[in-house]
Every structure is written in structure tokens, then in C-alpha cells.
Design an enzyme around this catalytic site. Sequence first.
Site, PDB file in Angstrom:
ATOM      1  N   ARG A 241       0.864  -1.179   0.000  1.00  0.00           N
ATOM      2  CA  ARG A 241       0.000   0.000   0.000  1.00  0.00           C
ATOM      3  C   ARG A 241       0.902   1.231   0.000  1.00  0.00           C
ATOM      4  O   ARG A 241       1.938   1.247   0.681  1.00  0.00           O
ATOM      5  CB  ARG A 241      -0.894   0.027   1.239  1.00  0.00           C
ATOM      6  CG  ARG A 241      -2.098  -0.883   1.153  1.00  0.00           C
ATOM      7  CD  ARG A 241      -3.117  -0.389   0.111  1.00  0.00           C
ATOM      8  NE  ARG A 241      -4.285  -1.238   0.025  1.00  0.00           N
ATOM      9  CZ  ARG A 241      -4.444  -2.257  -0.832  1.00  0.00           C
ATOM     10  NH1 ARG A 241      -3.475  -2.578  -1.678  1.00  0.00           N
ATOM     11  NH2 ARG A 241      -5.577  -2.949  -0.848  1.00  0.00           N
ATOM     12  N   GLU A 270      -2.769   7.951  -3.786  1.00  0.00           N
ATOM     13  CA  GLU A 270      -3.378   7.397  -4.992  1.00  0.00           C
ATOM     14  C   GLU A 270      -4.720   8.059  -5.286  1.00  0.00           C
ATOM     15  O   GLU A 270      -5.523   8.187  -4.347  1.00  0.00           O
ATOM     16  CB  GLU A 270      -3.621   5.900  -4.757  1.00  0.00           C
ATOM     17  CG  GLU A 270      -3.012   5.031  -5.815  1.00  0.00           C
ATOM     18  CD  GLU A 270      -2.974   3.580  -5.386  1.00  0.00           C
ATOM     19  OE1 GLU A 270      -4.000   2.908  -5.511  1.00  0.00           O
ATOM     20  OE2 GLU A 270      -1.898   3.129  -4.940  1.00  0.00           O
ATOM     21  N   HIS A 288      -0.879   0.552  -9.896  1.00  0.00           N
ATOM     22  CA  HIS A 288      -1.529  -0.460  -9.044  1.00  0.00           C
ATOM     23  C   HIS A 288      -2.014  -1.655  -9.887  1.00  0.00           C
ATOM     24  O   HIS A 288      -3.209  -1.959  -9.904  1.00  0.00           O
ATOM     25  CB  HIS A 288      -2.688   0.179  -8.268  1.00  0.00           C
ATOM     26  CG  HIS A 288      -2.962  -0.506  -6.957  1.00  0.00           C
ATOM     27  ND1 HIS A 288      -3.425   0.145  -5.840  1.00  0.00           N
ATOM     28  CD2 HIS A 288      -2.845  -1.817  -6.595  1.00  0.00           C
ATOM     29  CE1 HIS A 288      -3.590  -0.717  -4.853  1.00  0.00           C
ATOM     30  NE2 HIS A 288      -3.236  -1.926  -5.291  1.00  0.00           N
TER      31      HIS A 288
HETATM   32  C1  DGY Z   1      -5.437  -5.826  -3.079  1.00  0.00           C
HETATM   33  O1  DGY Z   1      -6.268  -6.700  -3.379  1.00  0.00           O
HETATM   34  O2  DGY Z   1      -5.336  -5.388  -1.943  1.00  0.00           O
HETATM   35  C2  DGY Z   1      -4.537  -5.360  -4.158  1.00  0.00           C
HETATM   36  O3  DGY Z   1      -3.893  -4.177  -3.820  1.00  0.00           O
HETATM   37  C3  DGY Z   1      -5.257  -5.245  -5.481  1.00  0.00           C
HETATM   38  O4  DGY Z   1      -4.254  -5.296  -6.463  1.00  0.00           O
END
Ligand code: DGY
Length: 323
Positions: A241, A270, A288
Site C-alpha cells: 500500500r 493514490e 496499481h
Molecule cells: C489488493 O487486493 O489489496 C490489491 O492491492 C489489489 O491489487
Amino acid sequence: MARKPKVLLTEPVFREVHELLKQYFELHVGRRGQFNDALSLRDAIYCYDGLLCMLSNPVNETVLSNATVLKVVANYAVGYNNIDIGACQRHNIRVANTPDVLTETTADGTIALLLSVVRRIPESERFLRNGLFDGWNPTGFLGLELSGATAGIIGMGRIGQAVAKRLRAFDMNIIYSNPKRLDRETETLLGARWFEDPLQIASRADVVSLHCPLTDKTRHLVNQQFLDSMKPDAYLINASRGPVVEEIALAMALHDRRIAGAGIDVFEFEPEVQDMLLSAPNAVLVPHITSATKPTRLKMGMLAAGAIAKTLCGADYPCHFVV
Ligand code: DGY
């Protein structure tokens, strides 16, 4: 006739997911990005029994204060830092996410990003497209030799382990940090050595790869101190993240060449990306996408939709609940 429960899917996804939901529910599909702020979601949520949301949709106390009939929130992601779990529990709302189905794909995507940055693929491609290729150059675009180098994995859950397994195939040494140490058998299988403190990983690894969830403990885990502890010829990969990394500190470290490069899939603010990061030539930046294959993204959607069908209608679909 009993009223069909109402479900809000915050933005359009795959036809199959819409169809599953339409079988059981009166479905409303939002526009892309429409519910990326809490106030829009709060104003809409009052009439819905189920919510299928994206990781960009905040589901917090503000939203839930207006959720009069909501019983389930299913996140179209394994990470659920966008959802206030405590608030959901206070409002008796179940929360589902999408683990497992994206593990291998996300690990593949991480390796693609890692190889791109350590072997300078986008940078050398730009060079070629700009007409600068003047023939094979023994000293041009030198990258990191993975064989014998050390990969430091921070967050050794399902995805971290799948990345470690792949990096072993490149003959890398694996070190890792995770709040809970793996059992001996798994450590042996992965050839992985545990360190308690992520800073111990920072100072030892040639490539640091982040796979931890975003929590109060991991927010800005990679800050200036962490980056200063890294070797000057080491690389950072983030497919976890964005806010796990203090983005401005990373951008400065890249510009000052205090680290060799970074492969970044997720961003602190983001979808905004800081100008200083965009202008760092030694950064490979992607939007992402490490879990982005059709089978994986479809399975994620079906798992999330299944959790809503199970909660509201007792239908028997594979799904996974956090609470
Ligand atoms: C998630 O599922 O948390 C991912 O970041 C999606 O790519």
C-alpha cells in the site's frame, strides 16, 4: 412479494460479477470514481443492504452513520485498510475481502516490476526510442545481478512467501521481517532468515520488497531513516500500500541517488503521484497493476459478490470474511 435486497456496486466491473449480483439483488452500479470520497458514499448508502466497494472507497464512521439497513461490505481487494473494521463491528456489519485468489498473480507482477527496475528496462527502452542506441555497449545500463544477491521481504504473508519462492529460483538469498516468525519448516522451504526489525532488512538487502498490510504500525515504515539505512546500490519495491512508504522521502532518496532505484505499484496519495517521484529517472512507476490479470480480477469480484449473496440470501458461494 418480499422486497429484493438492494446492493450498491460502487463502479462497473466484470459482466459476470454484475450478473451474479443481479440474480439476487436490485443492483445499482456507480460511476468510476463516484464514491472515492466518504461524503458521496454516506449520502448514497442509506437504502442499501449490501455494498461491494473498491479499495479507493473509504468506508468509515461518516459513511456508516447513514447506513440504516447495511449488513455487509465486501471489498474488491485483499487489503482492507480503506474500511474501518471497528466501525463496521459497532454497526453489526460484516466485512469480506478477497485473499488467496490474487496471491500468485500479485507475486508475478512484483517480479515483473522488480526485474524492470533492477535491469533498467523502461530506462533503456526510453534511450532506444529516443534514437540514442549506438550499438552494444559493454558498460551501458548495468543492473543488479540477482544471483547471490539478497532479497529482503517485509511482510511475509501469502504474497510475501509467493515472492520469496520466485526469488529463490533466481538464486537470491532471502531475509525477511514479519511480526510473526514463520515456522521452521516454511523458513527452510523458502531458505528464509528472519529479522525482528525491518531496519535490519534495510541495511542488509540488495532489494527490499514490501508486502505488509497498511496499519498504524506500517504507515511510513519506509521513511528517511529506513532509506538512509539501505545500501546505496539497493532497490525498493512496493506492491503493498502506498502509505507504507513516505513518498517524498523516497523521491528525495532517488534524486540524490541514496538508493539505486525503486519499483512502485502503489502510491501514498493514490491516484495522485508526486511530481518529484514522476521526475526520478531511476523509478519504475505503474498504476496499481500487480494483480491485474483477467482470471484473477474476475475471481476477486466473484469472491466479493459471493460474500454479499451469502450474507443477504444464504446462497452458497466461496467467500472470505474479515469480521
Ligand atoms: C489488493 O487486493 O489489496 C490489491 O492491492 C489489489 O491489487
